[in-house]
Write a protein that holds these residues in place. Structure first.
Motif, PDB file in Angstrom:
ATOM      1  N   ALA A 250     112.354  26.853 117.163  1.00  0.00           N
ATOM      2  CA  ALA A 250     113.213  26.246 118.169  1.00  0.00           C
ATOM      3  C   ALA A 250     114.330  27.053 118.653  1.00  0.00           C
ATOM      4  O   ALA A 250     115.186  27.464 117.722  1.00  0.00           O
ATOM      5  CB  ALA A 250     113.787  24.969 117.560  1.00  0.00           C
ATOM      6  N   ASP A 251     114.703  27.281 119.833  1.00  0.00           N
ATOM      7  CA  ASP A 251     115.665  28.212 120.186  1.00  0.00           C
ATOM      8  C   ASP A 251     116.915  27.433 120.603  1.00  0.00           C
ATOM      9  O   ASP A 251     118.060  27.901 120.763  1.00  0.00           O
ATOM     10  CB  ASP A 251     115.271  28.787 121.745  1.00  0.00           C
ATOM     11  CG  ASP A 251     113.884  29.631 121.425  1.00  0.00           C
ATOM     12  OD1 ASP A 251     114.132  30.479 120.325  1.00  0.00           O
ATOM     13  OD2 ASP A 251     113.236  29.773 122.360  1.00  0.00           O
ATOM     14  N   THR A 252     116.834  26.209 120.663  1.00  0.00           N
ATOM     15  CA  THR A 252     118.049  25.446 120.833  1.00  0.00           C
ATOM     16  C   THR A 252     118.147  24.306 119.979  1.00  0.00           C
ATOM     17  O   THR A 252     117.387  23.975 119.246  1.00  0.00           O
ATOM     18  CB  THR A 252     118.185  24.745 122.405  1.00  0.00           C
ATOM     19  OG1 THR A 252     117.296  23.829 122.398  1.00  0.00           O
ATOM     20  CG2 THR A 252     117.927  25.986 123.341  1.00  0.00           C
ATOM     21  N   GLU A 253     119.369  23.621 119.832  1.00  0.00           N
ATOM     22  CA  GLU A 253     119.733  22.390 118.843  1.00  0.00           C
ATOM     23  C   GLU A 253     118.725  21.357 119.326  1.00  0.00           C
ATOM     24  O   GLU A 253     118.212  20.514 118.590  1.00  0.00           O
ATOM     25  CB  GLU A 253     120.968  22.284 118.635  1.00  0.00           C
ATOM     26  CG  GLU A 253     121.801  23.263 118.018  1.00  0.00           C
ATOM     27  CD  GLU A 253     123.063  22.853 117.436  1.00  0.00           C
ATOM     28  OE1 GLU A 253     123.687  21.822 117.641  1.00  0.00           O
ATOM     29  OE2 GLU A 253     123.613  23.297 116.282  1.00  0.00           O
ATOM     30  N   ASP A 254     118.738  21.094 120.844  1.00  0.00           N
ATOM     31  CA  ASP A 254     117.725  20.047 121.261  1.00  0.00           C
ATOM     32  C   ASP A 254     116.348  20.256 121.067  1.00  0.00           C
ATOM     33  O   ASP A 254     115.809  19.444 120.754  1.00  0.00           O
ATOM     34  CB  ASP A 254     117.958  19.862 122.941  1.00  0.00           C
ATOM     35  CG  ASP A 254     119.383  19.562 123.336  1.00  0.00           C
ATOM     36  OD1 ASP A 254     119.914  18.742 122.496  1.00  0.00           O
ATOM     37  OD2 ASP A 254     119.805  19.566 124.555  1.00  0.00           O
ATOM     38  N   ALA A 255     115.771  21.644 121.335  1.00  0.00           N
ATOM     39  CA  ALA A 255     114.711  21.922 120.623  1.00  0.00           C
ATOM     40  C   ALA A 255     114.223  21.679 119.006  1.00  0.00           C
ATOM     41  O   ALA A 255     113.233  21.119 118.656  1.00  0.00           O
ATOM     42  CB  ALA A 255     114.263  23.224 121.073  1.00  0.00           C
ATOM     43  N   LEU A 256     115.262  22.042 118.346  1.00  0.00           N
ATOM     44  CA  LEU A 256     115.273  21.721 116.998  1.00  0.00           C
ATOM     45  C   LEU A 256     115.059  20.216 116.555  1.00  0.00           C
ATOM     46  O   LEU A 256     114.306  19.954 115.844  1.00  0.00           O
ATOM     47  CB  LEU A 256     116.336  22.157 116.242  1.00  0.00           C
ATOM     48  CG  LEU A 256     116.702  21.901 114.702  1.00  0.00           C
ATOM     49  CD1 LEU A 256     115.507  22.432 113.922  1.00  0.00           C
ATOM     50  CD2 LEU A 256     118.121  22.553 114.225  1.00  0.00           C
ATOM     51  N   ARG A 257     115.980  19.473 117.268  1.00  0.00           N
ATOM     52  CA  ARG A 257     115.853  17.855 117.163  1.00  0.00           C
ATOM     53  C   ARG A 257     114.568  17.449 117.544  1.00  0.00           C
ATOM     54  O   ARG A 257     114.029  16.415 116.850  1.00  0.00           O
ATOM     55  CB  ARG A 257     116.990  17.310 117.914  1.00  0.00           C
ATOM     56  CG  ARG A 257     117.335  16.000 117.395  1.00  0.00           C
ATOM     57  CD  ARG A 257     118.371  15.476 118.282  1.00  0.00           C
ATOM     58  NE  ARG A 257     119.848  16.193 118.036  1.00  0.00           N
ATOM     59  CZ  ARG A 257     120.574  17.293 118.889  1.00  0.00           C
ATOM     60  NH1 ARG A 257     119.992  17.408 119.767  1.00  0.00           N
ATOM     61  NH2 ARG A 257     121.543  17.694 118.293  1.00  0.00           N
ATOM     62  N   GLN A 258     113.788  18.097 118.507  1.00  0.00           N
ATOM     63  CA  GLN A 258     112.671  17.564 118.926  1.00  0.00           C
ATOM     64  C   GLN A 258     111.233  18.053 118.271  1.00  0.00           C
ATOM     65  O   GLN A 258     110.213  17.538 118.205  1.00  0.00           O
ATOM     66  CB  GLN A 258     112.514  18.293 120.619  1.00  0.00           C
ATOM     67  CG  GLN A 258     111.073  17.621 121.340  1.00  0.00           C
ATOM     68  CD  GLN A 258     111.060  15.907 121.497  1.00  0.00           C
ATOM     69  OE1 GLN A 258     111.874  15.210 121.378  1.00  0.00           O
ATOM     70  NE2 GLN A 258     109.671  15.630 121.392  1.00  0.00           N
ATOM     71  N   ALA A 259     111.508  19.197 117.342  1.00  0.00           N
ATOM     72  CA  ALA A 259     110.414  19.680 116.748  1.00  0.00           C
ATOM     73  C   ALA A 259     109.636  18.960 115.870  1.00  0.00           C
ATOM     74  O   ALA A 259     108.349  18.994 115.917  1.00  0.00           O
ATOM     75  CB  ALA A 259     111.118  21.072 115.855  1.00  0.00           C
ATOM     76  N   PRO A 260     110.182  17.977 115.179  1.00  0.00           N
ATOM     77  CA  PRO A 260     109.279  17.262 114.366  1.00  0.00           C
ATOM     78  C   PRO A 260     108.321  16.193 114.931  1.00  0.00           C
ATOM     79  O   PRO A 260     107.074  16.072 114.777  1.00  0.00           O
ATOM     80  CB  PRO A 260     110.103  16.410 113.335  1.00  0.00           C
ATOM     81  CG  PRO A 260     111.504  17.093 113.243  1.00  0.00           C
ATOM     82  CD  PRO A 260     111.764  17.956 114.652  1.00  0.00           C
ATOM     83  N   TYR A 261     108.667  15.850 116.288  1.00  0.00           N
ATOM     84  CA  TYR A 261     107.828  15.229 117.120  1.00  0.00           C
ATOM     85  C   TYR A 261     106.795  15.896 117.848  1.00  0.00           C
ATOM     86  O   TYR A 261     105.772  15.304 118.162  1.00  0.00           O
ATOM     87  CB  TYR A 261     108.829  14.075 118.252  1.00  0.00           C
ATOM     88  CG  TYR A 261     110.054  13.419 117.429  1.00  0.00           C
ATOM     89  CD1 TYR A 261     109.621  12.652 116.599  1.00  0.00           C
ATOM     90  CD2 TYR A 261     111.117  13.974 117.760  1.00  0.00           C
ATOM     91  CE1 TYR A 261     110.509  11.732 115.886  1.00  0.00           C
ATOM     92  CE2 TYR A 261     112.266  13.291 116.915  1.00  0.00           C
ATOM     93  CZ  TYR A 261     111.742  12.031 116.137  1.00  0.00           C
ATOM     94  OH  TYR A 261     113.011  11.405 115.492  1.00  0.00           O
ATOM     95  N   ASP A 262     107.307  17.139 118.163  1.00  0.00           N
ATOM     96  CA  ASP A 262     106.268  18.055 118.912  1.00  0.00           C
ATOM     97  C   ASP A 262     105.134  18.234 118.088  1.00  0.00           C
ATOM     98  O   ASP A 262     103.934  18.504 118.283  1.00  0.00           O
ATOM     99  CB  ASP A 262     106.952  19.345 119.136  1.00  0.00           C
ATOM    100  CG  ASP A 262     107.854  19.205 120.293  1.00  0.00           C
ATOM    101  OD1 ASP A 262     107.968  18.254 121.075  1.00  0.00           O
ATOM    102  OD2 ASP A 262     108.785  20.121 120.226  1.00  0.00           O
ATOM    103  N   VAL A 263     105.450  18.382 116.448  1.00  0.00           N
ATOM    104  CA  VAL A 263     104.291  18.448 115.598  1.00  0.00           C
ATOM    105  C   VAL A 263     103.289  17.355 115.628  1.00  0.00           C
ATOM    106  O   VAL A 263     102.024  17.543 115.950  1.00  0.00           O
ATOM    107  CB  VAL A 263     104.733  18.697 114.348  1.00  0.00           C
ATOM    108  CG1 VAL A 263     103.666  18.375 113.253  1.00  0.00           C
ATOM    109  CG2 VAL A 263     105.540  19.757 113.889  1.00  0.00           C
ATOM    110  N   LEU A 264     103.890  16.102 115.911  1.00  0.00           N
ATOM    111  CA  LEU A 264     103.145  15.035 115.833  1.00  0.00           C
ATOM    112  C   LEU A 264     102.280  14.858 117.237  1.00  0.00           C
ATOM    113  O   LEU A 264     101.277  14.205 117.302  1.00  0.00           O
ATOM    114  CB  LEU A 264     103.900  13.846 115.370  1.00  0.00           C
ATOM    115  CG  LEU A 264     104.411  13.757 113.993  1.00  0.00           C
ATOM    116  CD1 LEU A 264     104.981  12.623 113.622  1.00  0.00           C
ATOM    117  CD2 LEU A 264     103.186  14.215 112.949  1.00  0.00           C
TER     118      LEU A 264
END
Length: 430
Positions: A250-264
């Motif tokens: 993830a390149d940003t903290e918003d993208a980091l926060r979203q990453a576990p949901y992107d997996v699913l």
């Protein structure tokens, strides 16, 4: 049935290699590998071994030459025709052709990439670097090799009759556990014990004992080779590795926060039914569920893998209710540090409230506690984790800070981003 004690007495590694097949691994690894192969084939990762139980001096117990010999043997393995046919033609979770032709073509040509091994004090540093789909398949065999070599080192000085008595006592110990579990009506339990097993032969024996002792209550094994050989269901979904690497990319903290949901979200596109099981604890279960999209509430169930298991299950039940779902129709899989007493306790508390299932790991396939002098065969906590993705460090928090991995400053940043509050520390046994 194999006479394990005699095989141990007589064994040479060329007769009994510790890892004897590329599918002598956990089913979830192959499922995740296909996802990674499809979506992130060029991501570069580094995996490394972590011995959480530093009191076990692996480098003093395990000969480096013998370790290299086993690792080199694994690098020479390739998928056999029978194994390929099993993956192509078998039905997994009710689905035929779980593995795509493109993935199978790649897998049939695969040889595992090189490793780097170095002794540092009384421990080994073992690392694997390269393309994510290839490197990730080192995790399970690497753990199995170190665990079994440590066991072989302890057993090397035992006589033939000592070995017979040792394995007779271990078999009795397991069978007594099976007898207790047989009293639980409608129990659903699977073998999750590949990664920290005593040995392949012992895991295979444990699986056969569960088959005979529990009948339909035994739902299968995570080990693909044993599932194939014993005509059992291969059991497994996904693991912390996926959100750890997605988050590192993830390149940003918003993208980091979203990453576990992107997996699913990616998983949702590929799988359905009992493969839609949420593993919520990579960056803290409560925060994950508080911010989870509504569509995740429709998934089949949840796996509880760290923290207090009863507390985790209560959190899951409350979350499903808050999202308008009936918990009685949902599946909870307990999989962290289980033994028969904990299984009985969790079954009594949650059976009927949810659909309860258990993934029984190390204390099924490696419980030799109390059977040797100085408890020299007691299981210990050994893991192999993704440490870097495209040069960025990975982090795992879990619901138990004793299981957290990653650089200190990154752990602190992830705790802030994912709003992880106070967590109770729990002893990590295995």
């Amino acid at each position: 049935m194999v006479d394990i004690a005699t095989r141990v007495w007589n064994h040479k590694w060329k007769i009994d290699p510790i890892v004897r097949s590329l599918i002598d691994t956990d089913f979830y690894k192959l499922l995740m590998c296909q996802t990674v192969f499809r979506r992130h084939p060029d991501t570069r990762v580094t995996f490394s071994l972590i011995n959480r139980t530093t009191s076990v001096p692996l480098a003093r117990l395990v000969d480096e030459g013998e370790l290299r010999e086993q690792l080199d043997h694994i690098r020479g393995l390739s998928l056999s025709r029978g194994e390929s046919t099993w993956m192509h033609g078998n039905t997994f979770y009710g689905k035929r052709q779980m593995f795509t032709p493109a993935f199978m073509d790649w897998f049939e040509d695969l040889r595992l990439p090189p490793y780097h091994l170095e002794r540092v004090g009384d421990q080994y540093e073992l690392t694997f670097e390269g393309a994510w789909p290839e490197v990730m398949l080192w995790e399970i065999p690497a753990l199995a090799v170190l665990m079994e070599l440590r066991g072989r080192a302890v057993l090397r000085d035992l006589g033939r009759f000592e070995l017979q008595v040792l394995y007779a006592r271990a078999m009795t110990k397991l069978w007594e556990k099976v007898a207790r579990l047989k009293a639980l009506d409608d129990l659903r339990i699977a073998d999750f014990g590949t990664r920290r097993r005593h040995s392949f032969l012992w895991q295979d024996w444990c699986v056969q004992a569960m088959q005979e002792g529990l009948g339909a209550s035994f739902t299968g094994t995570s080990n693909c080779l044993i599932a194939k050989n014993r005509d059992l269901e291969a059991i497994g979904t996904n693991a912390h590795e996926l959100p750890m690497v997605y988050a590192a990319l993830a390149d940003t903290e918003d993208a980091l926060r979203q990453a576990p949901y992107d997996v699913l979200a990616d998983w949702h596109e590929e799988h359905e039914g009992n493969l839609r099981v949420i593993l919520p604890d990579t960056y803290g279960t409560r925060g994950f569920l508080d911010h989870a999209p509504d569509w995740l509430a429709g998934w089949t169930g949840m796996r509880i893998d760290s923290g207090d298991p009863a507390e985790g299950a209560e959190t899951a039940i409350a979350w499903w209710k808050s999202r308008g779902e009936d918990p009685a129709e949902k599946l909870i899989i307990f999989s962290d540090g289980l033994d028969v007493g904990k299984i009985e306790e969790l079954y009594a508390r949650f059976s009927g409230r949810v659909r309860v299932s258990f993934g029984w790991g190390t204390l099924l396939t490696n419980d030799f506690r109390g059977l040797t002098q100085g408890d020299a065969l007691a299981p210990f906590s050994l893991v192999c984790k993704a440490r870097y993705a495209n040069g960025r460090p990975t982090v795992k928090l879990s619901d138990n800070p004793e299981k957290a991995t990653g650089p200190g400053e990154e752990v602190a940043r992830y705790r802030r981003v994912f709003d992880v509050g106070h967590q109770k520390r729990r002893e990590v046994v295995v």
